[in-house]
Design an enzyme around this catalytic site. Structure first.
Site, PDB file in Angstrom:
ATOM      1  N   GLU A 122      28.956  51.578  32.978  1.00 14.77           N
ATOM      2  CA  GLU A 122      30.225  51.211  32.362  1.00 14.77           C
ATOM      3  C   GLU A 122      30.207  51.685  30.908  1.00 14.77           C
ATOM      4  O   GLU A 122      29.188  51.500  30.235  1.00 14.77           O
ATOM      5  CB  GLU A 122      30.446  49.694  32.388  1.00 14.77           C
ATOM      6  CG  GLU A 122      31.844  49.327  31.905  1.00 14.77           C
ATOM      7  CD  GLU A 122      32.181  47.841  32.075  1.00 14.77           C
ATOM      8  OE1 GLU A 122      31.300  47.068  32.475  1.00 14.77           O
ATOM      9  OE2 GLU A 122      33.320  47.501  31.806  1.00 14.77           O
ATOM     10  N   ASN A 266      26.665  45.298  37.540  1.00 18.82           N
ATOM     11  CA  ASN A 266      26.527  46.208  38.685  1.00 18.82           C
ATOM     12  C   ASN A 266      26.390  45.431  39.992  1.00 18.82           C
ATOM     13  O   ASN A 266      25.653  44.459  40.068  1.00 18.82           O
ATOM     14  CB  ASN A 266      25.282  47.075  38.501  1.00 18.82           C
ATOM     15  CG  ASN A 266      25.120  47.555  37.087  1.00 18.82           C
ATOM     16  OD1 ASN A 266      25.977  48.255  36.581  1.00 18.82           O
ATOM     17  ND2 ASN A 266      24.059  47.133  36.425  1.00 18.82           N
ATOM     18  N   GLU A 299      28.067  37.483  34.217  1.00 29.02           N
ATOM     19  CA  GLU A 299      27.828  38.649  35.088  1.00 29.02           C
ATOM     20  C   GLU A 299      27.960  38.257  36.551  1.00 29.02           C
ATOM     21  O   GLU A 299      28.512  39.006  37.358  1.00 29.02           O
ATOM     22  CB  GLU A 299      26.455  39.263  34.813  1.00 29.02           C
ATOM     23  CG  GLU A 299      26.183  39.634  33.358  1.00 29.02           C
ATOM     24  CD  GLU A 299      27.285  40.428  32.691  1.00 29.02           C
ATOM     25  OE1 GLU A 299      27.982  41.210  33.374  1.00 29.02           O
ATOM     26  OE2 GLU A 299      27.481  40.255  31.461  1.00 29.02           O
TER      27      GLU A 299
HETATM   28  N1  TRP Z   1      30.842  44.721  31.632  1.00 33.51           N
HETATM   29  C1  TRP Z   1      29.840  44.243  30.706  1.00 33.51           C
HETATM   30  C2  TRP Z   1      30.141  42.773  30.511  1.00 33.51           C
HETATM   31  O1  TRP Z   1      30.905  42.376  29.720  1.00 33.51           O
HETATM   32  C3  TRP Z   1      29.903  44.932  29.385  1.00 33.51           C
HETATM   33  C4  TRP Z   1      28.959  46.060  29.189  1.00 33.51           C
HETATM   34  C5  TRP Z   1      27.651  46.067  29.444  1.00 33.51           C
HETATM   35  C6  TRP Z   1      29.250  47.303  28.599  1.00 33.51           C
HETATM   36  N2  TRP Z   1      27.125  47.257  29.029  1.00 33.51           N
HETATM   37  C7  TRP Z   1      28.077  48.023  28.527  1.00 33.51           C
HETATM   38  C8  TRP Z   1      30.402  47.883  28.124  1.00 33.51           C
HETATM   39  C9  TRP Z   1      28.015  49.299  27.965  1.00 33.51           C
HETATM   40  C10 TRP Z   1      30.362  49.167  27.575  1.00 33.51           C
HETATM   41  C11 TRP Z   1      29.178  49.857  27.508  1.00 33.51           C
HETATM   42  O2  TRP Z   1      29.702  41.956  31.242  1.00 33.51           O
HETATM   43 ZN    ZN Z   2      32.045  41.114  31.343  1.00 34.23          ZN
END
Ligand code: TRP
Ligand code: ZN
Length: 888
Positions: A122, A266, A299
């Protein structure tokens, strides 16, 4: 990314993908220097879209082969895209690439950390692993084979279920994983490393069995109990509160020491920053324990809000993030238990919002919860998208009620399970499930919360009519302009409220036109620019308690004076507003001090705080929050022109006055709360420790001013004897905060004790970087620590602990009349830009509010910004931040 100017991506330009990728078979031949990735995709044309070339994203890849249905074809690579023309309606595409994980210092894509392989995809990291339609509305079923040296990487993990594993030649082995759920590429993950795991089998309500695993490095196994307990609690909570079960046989968490953010959801294979996994009483503080609980929950909750239903495009990021933050906040509140422990959590969340999101909404990076445009999407993982987004979800719950919100969530999953959708789809489901609600009646107007940036102001004016026995509350709203949005339309603002008598009794609330009072608390819905609400049967001028529980993310201007605030502080049945009354009393004095250069605390205020500190029933955690003065940054936000040194001096003087005036009470608080029983991280025990540590800090501050050695001596002793990190760090901070000479040997000892605990060494750096300014010594120390053998800019936790803490969390040390703090900032931003642009861009934001600074700060701040902006080697991430900061 460094070629040319990165384009602006606009929400209005969204179009559906011209091709679908239905399934992917990935094969990794893992090697730190050169990893081979063989990617076989089943691709179909999207019949709803005009036929177009296939354009796959790719970045920092070496392309070695492209086959369509096994045949070589012509292709071209332009603008980080692999372009293929003249394709059949449906085909198999094989792409072979190599990449260099050990050279990947950005920590996006496939990288190495501590001798293992990890991924972070992400938002757009998957394209750094292989060519793909790297956008969240393209969902595929993944089968993944990992091959690696068995001795170095005994554990091979990817999403879903392990289907097969075996040995290979040359000491290598392999494992094959299959994830049955179609998912966007940003949810892909792999891990190959030397790890051990804590396992727990659980049975869900439906009777299904699941295996939970937490993977860490060999020495860290005893630090995984709390994370595992948090995971078990998360699974149970989502089933109980939202009827959302775990849909996987196996759910894994892996901890990694180099990670850009907190953690990543993930599918079936969450990857976590070690900071949000590892804890034992001697290395982690109460706030670390609370952070682990909420991030593990966050998460895990993404499995439904984010993974089962995902985002159509990155403008919809708050669809998953705002909603999931709301869910993790509710989780932590439900686990806290008692109403007052819940209120403490709520106060902490609101404090974060006001300290970080309100300034963002007032600065150059202000953007709607659903942004309209971005250059680098990584810059929009903001407190607006996350925390304000959570408040927007919370307001929906307030408008439809808790049961109505649960109905809305059920409808959302009924409609959209397995889809990639928008923020509009979410609100629509909540509204449709509640046809008689205020949300449904004003749905289009409510959606402005997603579209308009800026923090609304709500003004309240009360008028008491003794003759008619009526009280009229006039509420009006406005919202300041933000970049690109000069005019705002009115919002739908739920205002939870009550009325108290001057003696502090709750009044029954009956609006004009109603037959009878309807309880003593209700939610008024402000939707016009100005509205009046008339309460009848009121005998004396009441004290209004508005925006209870912080029912909307707004600034309330209710014009209440000291007398009324003191009534609320003493009697408001809403604990949030009770705390808020104290904050307002404190803020008024801070602002007065800043305006006049000094402040002399008055007896009514000090007595009110004394009454809280000595209250026989209030929780220790609540007392600690009431007695914490608003932060320097929050004070700065109230001012047109900011002199950080002046704010600091006034706040420190107020702290010292409270230390002196409440001396006996601080001693009493310390003695009655400093118990040394076995460590437990629950809210009641944590609250007791927080209050004891706050008391100790005030006692040391006062002692240092009087050159009295007793309390610093006690603090040093407590530092040495402490049975847990909260108390040890609390005692050390008390010494550092008082600039006491005993702080130096204690810091030295702390480092020696914990030299092999990276997360504790982070605390050691952060404590020194956040020490209150004293004769210019903090800056000198920070520069010196930059050359410490334990320091490295490459590890994000370490970079944040020293550099971000200093630049973004220590205003009095950072803002120097000579501008040297800003020059330091510019140098580190430039260095990080080359190593890790995401982290560089985060640090760059420390200068967001430079325009408000008084001279000479403002002029030197502009120079530092221009120095960064003038570079030709800036990443899109850093460039976007500094150019927005400099825009007129
Ligand atoms: N989706 C993740 C969360 O908020 C956020 C995240 C984790 C993220 N690693 C990242 C966003 C690297 C941008 C880049 O739970
Ligand atoms: Zn999140």
């Amino acid at each position: 990314m460094r070629e040319g100017i990165a384009p602006v991506v606009r929400r209005e330009d969204y179009t559906a993908p011209a091709w679908w990728i239905r399934s992917v078979d990935l094969c990794f031949e893992l090697d730190p220097a050169k990893t081979l990735v063989v990617n076989r995709m089943r691709i179909e044309r999207n019949a709803d879209v005009q036929p177009q070339a296939l354009r796959l994203h790719g970045e920092d890849l070496n392309l070695t082969r492209v086959l369509v249905d096994g045949q070589s074809v012509s292709f071209r690579v332009e603008n980080h895209q692999l372009v293929l023309d003249n394709l059949p309606e449906s085909f198999e595409l094989e792409v072979r690439t190599t990449c260099a994980p050990e050279k990947n210092t950005q920590l996006s894509g496939l990288y190495t950390s501590g001798g293992g392989f990890f991924t972070q995809c992400e938002a757009e990291g998957f394209r750094r692993i292989t060519y793909f339609l790297d956008r969240p509305d393209v969902m595929a079923v993944y089968t993944v084979t990992l091959r690696a040296d068995k001795a170095k990487y005994p554990v091979l993990l990817s999403n879903g279920n392990l289907v097969e594993q075996g040995e290979a030649e040359n000491g290598r082995h392999w494992a094959k994983w299959h994830d049955p759920f179609p998912k966007p590429s940003y949810l892909f993950a792999l891990v190959a490393a030397n790890l051990v795991c804590r396992e727990q089998r659980i049975r869900s309500r439906s009777g299904a069995e699941h295996l939970l695993q937490v993977f860490v490095r060999a020495g860290d196994l005893e630090k995984t109990e709390h994370a595992m307990n948090s995971l078990i609690a998360s699974v149970a909570w989502d089933e109980a509160r939202f009827k959302l079960p775990l849909d996987l046989e196996r759910f894994m968490i892996v901890a990694v020491g180099d990670f850009n953010m907190g953690a990543m959801e993930n599918k079936g294979l969450n990857i976590f920053n070690t900071k949000f996994v590892l804890a034992n009483p001697s290395t982690a503080t109460d706030s670390d324990y609370a952070g682990i609980e909420s991030v593990v929950g966050h998460e895990y909750f993404h499995n439904w809000t984010g993974n089962r239903v995902t985002c159509r495009d990155w403008f919809q990021l708050s669809l998953k993030e705002g909603l999931t933050v709301f869910r993790d906040q509710e989780f932590s509140q439900d686990l806290a238990g008692s109403p007052s422990a819940r209120a403490v959590r709520r106060i902490e969340d609101v404090r974060v919002l006001r300290q970080h999101q309100f300034p963002e909404d007032a600065g150059p990076m202000a953007h709607p919860v659903r942004p309209d445009a971005y250059v680098a999407i990584d810059n929009f993982y903001t407190t607006t998208v996350y925390e304000k987004g959570a408040e927007v979800v919370r307001m929906q719950q307030t408008l439809v009620g808790r049961a109505g919100f649960e109905r809305g969530m059920a409808l959302y999953f009924q409609r959209h399970d397995g889809q990639a959708v928008t923020c509009d789809d979410f609100v629509q489901a909540i509204a449709d499930a509640n046809p008689d609600s205020e949300l449904n009646h004003r749905l289009e107007q409510f959606k402005r919360w997603y579209a308009q940036a800026g923090t609304p102001r709500v003004q309240a004016r009360g008028q008491f009519d003794a003759e008619q026995r009526r009280y009229t509350l006039e509420l009006s709203q406005s919202c300041p302009a933000t970049p690109g949005q000069p005019q705002k339309q009115p919002f739908v603002i739920p205002v939870a409220m009550g009325l108290l008598t001057p003696e502090g009794r709750a009044l029954p609330l009956q609006l004009e036109g109603e037959d009878a009072p309807q309880g003593s608390e209700r939610v008024l819905v402000l939707h016009e620019p100005m509205q009046s609400f008339t309460f009848v049967g009121i005998d004396a001028p009441p004290v209004p308690s508005l925006l209870r529980g912080f029912s909307a993310p707004v600034v309330l201007q209710d014009g209440l004076g000291d007398a009324e605030l003191l009534v609320l502080l003493a009697h408001d049945p809403d604990p949030f507003n009770r705390w808020e009354a104290a904050q307002r009393l404190s803020l008024n004095r801070l602002l007065h001090g800043v305006q006049h250069g000094a402040v002399q605390l008055d007896a009514p205020y000090v007595d009110a705080l004394r009454a809280v500190l000595c209250h026989p029933e209030l929780d220790a955690a609540f007392k600690e929050l009431v007695l914490t003065l608003p932060g320097e940054g929050y004070v700065a936000e109230q001012l047109e022109v900011v002199d950080p040194q002046r704010i600091h001096a006034v706040r420190e003087s107020m702290r010292l006055q409270l230390a002196q005036a409440l001396h006996a009470e601080w001693i009493q608080a310390y003695e009655t709360h400093r118990d040394n029983g076995a460590y437990r991280p629950d809210p009641v025990s944590a609250g007791r420790r927080a209050l004891a540590n706050q008391a100790l800090a005030h006692l040391c501050l006062d002692a240092a001013a009087r050159h009295d050695p007793v309390w610093p001596g006690k603090a040093l002793q407590r530092f040495k004897d402490a049975g847990n990190m909260t108390d040890r760090l609390g005692a050390l901070s008390a010494l550092v905060g008082a600039h006491h000479e005993l702080a130096e040997p204690a810091l030295y000892r702390f480092h020696a004790l914990f030299k092999d605990e990276p997360l504790v060494i982070d605390k050691w750096f952060a404590l020194q970087a956040s020490a209150p300014e004293h004769e210019g010594r903090v800056f000198a120390r920070v520069k010196q620590l930059l050359t410490h053998p334990d320091f490295s800019l490459r590890n994000p936790n370490r970079a944040r602990s020293l550099v971000s803490t200093f630049c973004a969390m220590n205003p009095s040390a950072f803002h120097r009349p000579d501008g040297a703090g800003y020059a330091f900032w510019a140098e580190r931003v430039i260095e990080l830009n080359a190593i890790n642009p995401q982290i560089g861009a985060r640090l760059a934001r420390a200068m967001d509010r430079w325009r408000r600074l008084a001279e000479p700060y403002r002029a030197t701040a502009r120079e530092a910004l221009q120095r960064v902006a003038s570079r030709t080697d800036l990443s899109a991430e850093v460039r976007e931040i500094v150019s927005r900061a400099l825009e007129e």
